[in-house]
Design a protein around this motif. Structure first.
Motif, PDB file in Angstrom:
ATOM      1  N   GLU A   8       0.827  -1.206   0.000  1.00  0.00           N
ATOM      2  CA  GLU A   8       0.000   0.000   0.000  1.00  0.00           C
ATOM      3  C   GLU A   8       0.862   1.257   0.000  1.00  0.00           C
ATOM      4  N   ILE A  11       2.332   1.697  -3.470  1.00  0.00           N
ATOM      5  CA  ILE A  11       1.341   2.200  -4.421  1.00  0.00           C
ATOM      6  C   ILE A  11       1.122   3.692  -4.227  1.00  0.00           C
ATOM      7  N   PHE A  12       1.007   4.116  -2.968  1.00  0.00           N
ATOM      8  CA  PHE A  12       0.800   5.541  -2.701  1.00  0.00           C
ATOM      9  C   PHE A  12       2.030   6.346  -3.104  1.00  0.00           C
ATOM     10  N   LEU A  15       1.995   6.766  -6.804  1.00  0.00           N
ATOM     11  CA  LEU A  15       1.004   7.782  -7.160  1.00  0.00           C
ATOM     12  C   LEU A  15       1.587   9.180  -6.969  1.00  0.00           C
ATOM     13  N   PRO A  64     -10.402   5.032  -5.376  1.00  0.00           N
ATOM     14  CA  PRO A  64      -9.031   4.646  -5.766  1.00  0.00           C
ATOM     15  C   PRO A  64      -8.748   4.928  -7.234  1.00  0.00           C
ATOM     16  N   GLY A  68      -5.878   7.453  -8.903  1.00  0.00           N
ATOM     17  CA  GLY A  68      -4.954   6.973  -9.918  1.00  0.00           C
ATOM     18  C   GLY A  68      -5.075   7.733 -11.218  1.00  0.00           C
ATOM     19  N   GLY A 163      -6.570  10.281   0.542  1.00  0.00           N
ATOM     20  CA  GLY A 163      -5.776   9.397  -0.297  1.00  0.00           C
ATOM     21  C   GLY A 163      -4.755   8.613   0.507  1.00  0.00           C
ATOM     22  N   ARG A 166      -6.856   5.896   2.290  1.00  0.00           N
ATOM     23  CA  ARG A 166      -7.429   4.867   1.421  1.00  0.00           C
ATOM     24  C   ARG A 166      -6.367   4.044   0.700  1.00  0.00           C
ATOM     25  N   LEU A 167      -5.329   4.700   0.202  1.00  0.00           N
ATOM     26  CA  LEU A 167      -4.326   4.003  -0.598  1.00  0.00           C
ATOM     27  C   LEU A 167      -3.073   3.652   0.182  1.00  0.00           C
TER      28      LEU A 167
END
Length: 213
Positions: A8, A11-12, A15, A64, A68, A163, A166-167
């Motif tokens: 996670e 991924i963040f 981003l 999400p 993205g 964000g 959540r991410l």
């Protein structure tokens, strides 16, 4: 961090890298800035665009996917600006000589996050539930004490914090503290850059940054 998931966080981070690179390319090729100004200005532009686009896209997309898509649009916009520009190369390596500014920005963010822990007691009833409901996908948010009403409040940093929740797997209060700390640090960094730009004097910029602080 709520989940402790390395995936996670990765991924963040990816981003954030997307909208940072896109913002940097945009300010490099769309505006007349000095190389020493582009990294911080690009990071700030990317962040503001990310918040704005995420908010708009969340009206029609799952959260999400909205985050993205916002990052991807900013990156593509930066690449398009670089492709259309003939004034300078896509990547000007002299920009990276300003990397200490980003290091100082990160350090200031950490300092203000540590200072801010527990200081928002009288605001937590407002911001932490707001970040939480937005992270759950309620954008534009409804008033959490009366879900039948829209929440008539300005929000921006809360989108970034949502964000992170959540991410990135953060707790709402941790995400909010970090978002506020980043906003304060960016204010100081951009204020210092602006004063240095108009005065062309390092001492004046240092004094101006101190006064802004």
């Amino acid at each position: 961090i709520r989940s402790g998931s390395a995936l996670e966080l990765a991924i963040f981070a990816l981003l954030c890298l997307g909208w940072t690179a896109g913002g940097w390319l945009l300010v490099t090729h769309a505006f007349q800035l000095r190389p020493s100004e582009r990294l911080v200005a690009g990071f700030s532009a990317g962040l503001l665009l990310f918040i704005a686009l995420s908010t708009l896209l969340a009206h029609i997309l799952p959260l999400p996917l909205a985050f993205g898509a916002a990052s991807a649009i900013i990156l593509l916009g930066g690449l398009a600006a670089a492709w259309r520009s003939t004034a300078r190369p896509w990547v000007d390596r002299t920009d990276f000589e300003a990397w200490p500014q980003l290091a100082i920005l990160a350090g200031l963010t950490l300092i203000f996050a540590l200072i801010g822990r527990g200081l928002a007691l009288f605001d937590d009833y407002l911001h932490v539930p707001l970040v939480s409901v937005m992270a759950a996908g309620d954008i534009p948010p409804h008033f959490y004490l009366n879900p039948g009403e829209n929440f008539a409040y300005h929000y921006g940093l809360q989108v970034l914090a949502a964000g992170m929740v959540r991410l990135g797997g953060f707790f709402p209060w941790s995400a909010w503290d970090l978002s506020k700390a980043l906003a304060i640090s960016l204010t100081l960094a951009l204020g210092w850059l602006w004063i240095r730009r108009i005065t062309r004097n390092e001492k004046a910029a240092a004094l101006g940054g101190f006064l802004v602080t």
